[in-house]
Design an enzyme around this catalytic site. Sequence first.
Site, PDB file in Angstrom:
ATOM      1  N   LYS A 126       5.576   9.742 -13.018  1.00  0.00           N
ATOM      2  CA  LYS A 126       6.411   8.863 -12.207  1.00  0.00           C
ATOM      3  C   LYS A 126       7.906   9.148 -12.388  1.00  0.00           C
ATOM      4  CE  LYS A 126       2.999   5.111 -12.095  1.00  0.00           C
ATOM      5  NZ  LYS A 126       1.984   5.726 -12.977  1.00  0.00           N
ATOM      6  N   LYS A 161       4.808  -1.384 -10.621  1.00  0.00           N
ATOM      7  CA  LYS A 161       3.838  -0.766 -11.535  1.00  0.00           C
ATOM      8  C   LYS A 161       4.537  -0.282 -12.795  1.00  0.00           C
ATOM      9  CE  LYS A 161       4.012   3.369  -8.553  1.00  0.00           C
ATOM     10  NZ  LYS A 161       3.192   4.301  -7.730  1.00  0.00           N
ATOM     11  N   ARG A 211      -5.092  12.510  -2.993  1.00  0.00           N
ATOM     12  CA  ARG A 211      -4.851  13.361  -4.148  1.00  0.00           C
ATOM     13  C   ARG A 211      -4.973  14.822  -3.674  1.00  0.00           C
ATOM     14  NH1 ARG A 211      -5.400  13.123  -9.591  1.00  0.00           N
ATOM     15  NH2 ARG A 211      -3.896  11.445  -9.257  1.00  0.00           N
ATOM     16  N   ARG A 225      -8.478   8.890  -0.918  1.00  0.00           N
ATOM     17  CA  ARG A 225      -9.108   7.767  -1.601  1.00  0.00           C
ATOM     18  C   ARG A 225      -8.729   6.491  -0.856  1.00  0.00           C
ATOM     19  NH1 ARG A 225      -6.179   9.314  -7.038  1.00  0.00           N
ATOM     20  NH2 ARG A 225      -4.559   9.436  -5.436  1.00  0.00           N
ATOM     21  N   ARG A 233      -5.056  -1.111  -4.432  1.00  0.00           N
ATOM     22  CA  ARG A 233      -5.094   0.179  -5.116  1.00  0.00           C
ATOM     23  C   ARG A 233      -6.234   1.030  -4.580  1.00  0.00           C
ATOM     24  NH1 ARG A 233      -5.790  -2.179 -10.982  1.00  0.00           N
ATOM     25  NH2 ARG A 233      -7.328  -3.338  -9.754  1.00  0.00           N
ATOM     26  N   ASP A 273      -0.015  12.823  -5.422  1.00  0.00           N
ATOM     27  CA  ASP A 273      -0.504  11.726  -4.597  1.00  0.00           C
ATOM     28  C   ASP A 273       0.423  11.547  -3.407  1.00  0.00           C
ATOM     29  OD1 ASP A 273      -2.516  11.328  -6.422  1.00  0.00           O
ATOM     30  OD2 ASP A 273      -1.477   9.727  -7.500  1.00  0.00           O
ATOM     31  N   GLU A 281       3.428  10.367  -6.538  1.00  0.00           N
ATOM     32  CA  GLU A 281       3.299  10.761  -7.934  1.00  0.00           C
ATOM     33  C   GLU A 281       3.008  12.254  -8.033  1.00  0.00           C
ATOM     34  OE1 GLU A 281       0.646   8.572 -10.433  1.00  0.00           O
ATOM     35  OE2 GLU A 281       1.406   6.614  -9.799  1.00  0.00           O
ATOM     36  N   ASN A 283       1.043  14.313 -10.892  1.00  0.00           N
ATOM     37  CA  ASN A 283       0.239  14.116 -12.099  1.00  0.00           C
ATOM     38  C   ASN A 283       0.071  15.434 -12.842  1.00  0.00           C
ATOM     39  OD1 ASN A 283      -0.916  11.185 -11.695  1.00  0.00           O
ATOM     40  ND2 ASN A 283      -1.031  12.201  -9.708  1.00  0.00           N
TER      41      ASN A 283
END
Length: 316
Positions: A126, A161, A211, A225, A233, A273, A281, A283
């Site tokens: 993040k 978050k 993703r 997703r 979420r 993401d 994001e 990751n």
Amino acid sequence: MSLKVAVQMDHIATINPTGDSTFAMMLEAQARGHELLHYTPDTLSLNGNVVSALCQKVTVSDAQKGEHFTLGEAARVDLSTQDVVLMRQDPPFDMNYITLTHLLERIHPNTLVVNPPAAVRNAPEKILVTEFPELMPPTLVTRDRAEIRAFRKEHGNIIVKPLYGNGGAGVFFIQEGDHNLASLLELFEANYREPFMVQRYLPDVRQGDKRIIIIDGEPVMGLNRIPADGEARSNMHVGGRPELSPLTEREKEICATIAPALTERDMIFVGIDVIGGYLTEINVTSPTGIREIKRFGGPDIAVLIWDAIEKRRRPK
């Protein structure tokens, strides 16, 4: 070519083998004839100049949970004797995680650590993403309540978050007229010492949070997703429904824009993401999704990961 590979992960008995990306990487390594050791992060040790861990030889099998592995006797192993270490334990990205990257940095790159520990430490998901504000939704990183209230007044519906969480834990959707923001900030202040991340809510999340897997700087495939009914979420941990999703032109543009930053850091396995054409994001700690992509008819990403590793590493 047979490599000696140590896998730093949450204990293999605790994972779900049908959906675990680390497990997929282990299956592919074993199929290539690489020797696998398993250890958990709490056994990592620095004694003088020696970085070691309490390791067990591991054999993996694509079977149901409980029958998916066998472990040998535990013995302390100098990790500099290994060709590769996979740093694959799940976040939270806290001081413990940071400390482990410092220890593994002592052996990298003579022992190849994937992804590189210093790069992971300096690029939490993040934070790294904020290097690309032109690709992101409006985003605020702060603990300052007045800043958060002003941001909400400007943007309406928001997402709040924790900065170093994972798997959708602690992600809250606060609507414009919701009176719970002050209470939520009190809860965050009591539980987190770090700043929080606040983003404008993206209604397109109802169509999915995609993703995208990137290997060696190149995008491979997307896994969309879709949130469950009544859920803000989309993480699969909380009921998000996955579906294979080829990349749009906008998503290819996002990947091309961030690729130099990833290759400069020698990031082999990354998952980004994207919601409604916005990057949310990057990751780099322990990306997931590769088993689902293969299950839905996409490429076997574990093969691509090991191709990239083998390109960098020859046996000692």
